[in-house]
Enzyme design. Structure first.
Site, mmCIF file in Angstrom:
data_model
loop_
_atom_site.group_PDB
_atom_site.id
_atom_site.type_symbol
_atom_site.label_atom_id
_atom_site.label_comp_id
_atom_site.label_asym_id
_atom_site.label_seq_id
_atom_site.Cartn_x
_atom_site.Cartn_y
_atom_site.Cartn_z
ATOM 1 N N CYS A 26 0.865 -1.178 0.000
ATOM 2 C CA CYS A 26 0.000 0.000 0.000
ATOM 3 C C CYS A 26 0.900 1.225 0.000
ATOM 4 O O CYS A 26 2.013 1.179 -0.523
ATOM 5 C CB CYS A 26 -0.959 -0.009 1.194
ATOM 6 N N HIS A 578 37.645 -3.250 22.300
ATOM 7 C CA HIS A 578 36.266 -3.503 21.873
ATOM 8 C C HIS A 578 36.166 -3.240 20.371
ATOM 9 O O HIS A 578 36.172 -2.101 19.928
ATOM 10 C CB HIS A 578 35.321 -2.570 22.642
#
Length: 655
Positions: A26, A578
């Site tokens: 849609c 990290h």
């Protein structure tokens, strides 16, 4: 390529191609029908860049994309190998778990969605032409007026034919047979009979069903209605045709089915439509119109508050399609509708809130979502605003509902009506212009209501909603800090066996564990690291996917996902490396751990291999912080250099 990658993720997220029965789209959503919804990965799809959210409603699995849905859809059917029109080749339709309400919404949305844009455009043209006539710009006797009005009015007049096209797909009726049924209902001679002054008899006299009969079919009285602009009669007629066609196919020889199936179907369905289906459907439509208008007239203010407050909730669950059927029932019965117009303030309240959030937020990603959502909301497409901005923050969404409810009262007080299907947002205005009398005071009430909705949404959000704007970001940061703190705590716990004999560790230098660009920790785009909440240090934008030891020491922490390594150096430094931002979400994909906990390593020894391109392709930043989690044991932590570095270069001085 971006759409291709996104399409692949969507197909995988809905459970794979074999799990897809059909897919259409849609204005903002990909609407899937799935064989098994349990195979879909909701959270994975919601967290995918390019997807606003996922909604399960009306028997559909809806993936909300936003304004780019058409482009994504085109790519999706190519990547997935779905058949033209967005439907898979087999005929499997799973409606076993759909309620009656879900089936109704599925039918209405499936019939109206494909041509809703054309319908809204026709309404806008019709409204603007009526406005020009009302203002004296066009004369109703002019050719220009008649041609322009025909452009707008023709789609509404021949609405049953357009509905027949989509209803044929829904009820599996041969397309041109369905169109033939609708064409017969609109045939000029048939339309003329409904307004004939010759009355043969009156049936159901003295009841609300009292009707004049102007003609018969082989002696059977025919209550001839005017079917132009109607909805319910043709839907029921095509539904009935589906059963008739199936029955005819069961006994007509295959060699003559091409012409005999539509022959018998038309001969059976059209007369029954005129004699039974059409009148009954028209009465049902009139009854629906009477009930809804009765409820509205009972308390217009209450109806306005409820519609204004809950319209956006209806949109979320896809049940707003039910009001479309009511709209056309009212339009056929009275020539106008007073219910659907009560939804018009909602989109303006929504964009008022979004504009306020745009000014309040400090998050660049939120700004990137809010600005296009604001623009699309002006034109009535509010799904990006709802799913991308207000609903995730809860309070702004509630504020928009309150603003909408209050502003909608003005619409009720002004007795505003819609005379045709229009667009939403600013495109709704032409639909409120009376095609016969032109602009009247009710039109100005609609303008006032939408302006008030916008201002209320903006002001209420500025006054009461600010605390919710970046609350998610703060929560995310807090969670990240907690995770990082746990990482640091784990390093300290495992390194506790080595205790310094003095208050401060002796000065030392760490070498670069990566090839790449060395930057200050403050430049990392993650507040957990840039604020130095875990400790001081530096960061490297790697050019090679191998993380190495920055000093002699031993490994005290190896995360199972491979994205982080903790070390305790021989000189007493506790180091957390990290790899990337939020890369824990990759669950180890793209990482290969080369060491184990408690393993002794020397400076330069490889610790982790990682695939830089794969991590970036997944949407993650590979900038790698190197944090000294026991910074308090040093007087100062400083960069030995900046810019390009190679493995082994001095990068951090711990004094």
């Amino acid at each position: 390529m971006a759409y291709e990658d996104l399409s692949k993720k969507i197909i995988a997220g809905v459970g794979g191609k074999d799990n897809v029965v059909s897919v259409v789209h849609c204005t903002t959503r990909l609407r899937f029908k799935l064989k098994d919804k349990k195979k879909a990965h909701d959270d994975e799809l919601k967290n995918t860049d390019g997807i606003v959210t996922v909604v399960k409603s009306a028997g559909q699995y809806q993936v909300v994309i936003g304004n780019e849905v058409a482009d994504v859809y085109d790519t999706l059917i190519k990547v997935g190998g779905f058949s033209d029109g967005g439907q898979v080749a087999d005929d499997y339709v799973d409606k076993s778990n759909m309620s009656i309400a879900d089936k109704f919404i599925d039918i209405v949305s499936g019939i109206f969605t494909p041509f809703l844009g054309a319908l809204a455009s026709a309404g806008m043209i019709k409204g603007l032409v009526a406005a020009c006539a009302s203002l004296g710009i066009l004369s109703k006797a002019s050719g220009a007026y008649q041609i322009l009005y025909a452009i707008g009015d023709s789609i509404f007049y021949f609405l049953p034919i357009m509905i027949a096209v989509n209803a044929a797909k829904k009820f599996k009726v041969e397309l041109f047979t369905a169109m033939g049924i609708a064409a017969a209902m609109l045939y000029p001679a048939i339309v003329a009979i409904s307004s004939s002054k010759t009355t043969l008899m009156t049936i159901f006299k003295g009841t609300f069903l009292q009707s004049d009969v102007h003609t018969t079919f082989f002696g059977i009285p025919v209550i001839m209605m005017n079917y132009s602009s109607t909805v319910i009669p043709i839907i029921l007629a095509v539904w009935f045709a589906g059963y008739v066609q199936k029955w005819v196919k069961s006994w007509v020889p295959a060699v003559v089915r091409t012409f005999l199936v539509p022959f018998f179907t038309l001969l059976i369905v059209v007369p029954i439509t005129f004699i039974v289906i059409g009148p009954v459907a028209t009465w049902l439509g009139d009854l629906l119109a009477a009930v809804t208008n009765g409820a509205y007239n009972l308390s217009p203010i209450l109806a306005a508050i409820l519609m204004g407050a809950f319209w956006q909730v209806f949109v979320i669950f896809g049940v707003h399609w039910g009001f479309v059927a009511v709209f056309f029932a009212n339009l056929a019965a009275y020539g106008f509708d007073k219910l659907l117009v009560l939804s018009s303030a909602a989109s303006f309240a929504q964009i008022g809130v979004v504009l306020a959030i745009l000014l309040q937020t400090k998050n660049e990603k939120t700004k990137g979502l809010a600005f296009p959502a604001f623009l699309s909301g002006i034109f009535g497409v509010t799904e990006p605003a709802i799913y991308g901005v207000t609903l995730p923050r809860k309070k702004p969404f509630i504020i928009s509902c309150i603003a909408s409810a209050l502003a909608t009262i003005i619409i009720a007080l002004g007795n505003v009506k819609l005379y045709m299907m229009g667009g939403m947002g600013i495109f709704l205005y032409p639909a409120a212009i009376n095609p016969k009398t032109g602009i009247d005071k009710s039109f100005y009430f609609l303008i006032a209501a939408t302006i008030v909705a916008f201002i209320l949404g903006f002001v209420l959000q500025m006054l009461f909603g600010k605390d919710a704007v970046d609350a998610q970001d703060q929560e995310h940061i807090a969670n990240d800090v907690q995770v990082a703190a746990n990482e640091a705590k784990e390093i300290k716990k495992n390194a506790a066996v080595v205790k310094p004999s003095v208050d401060y560790n002796k000065p030392t230098t760490l070498v670069s564990p990566l090839n790449g660009e060395l930057i200050p920790l403050s430049e990392v785009k993650d507040e957990v690291f840039s604020t130095k909440a875990m400790g001081d240090g530096a960061a490297i934008r790697p050019s090679e996917g191998v993380l190495r030891a920055p000093a002699n020491g031993h490994v005290v922490l190896v995360f199972p996902t491979g994205h982080a390594i903790g070390m305790h150096t021989d000189d007493g430094a506790e180091v957390l490396m990290h790899i990337g931002m939020d890369t824990v979400n990759l669950n180890g994909k793209g990482f290969e751990t080369l060491v184990k906990k408690d393993q002794v390593v020397k400076a330069g020894d490889p610790l982790v291999k990682f695939d830089i391109e794969a991590i970036k392709k997944a949407g993650y930043d590979v900038t790698t912080p190197i944090v000294i989690t026991n910074t308090k044991n040093y007087h100062k932590v400083s960069l030995a250099k900046q810019g390009l570095v190679h493995v082994g270069d001095n990068v951090l001085d711990l004094d």
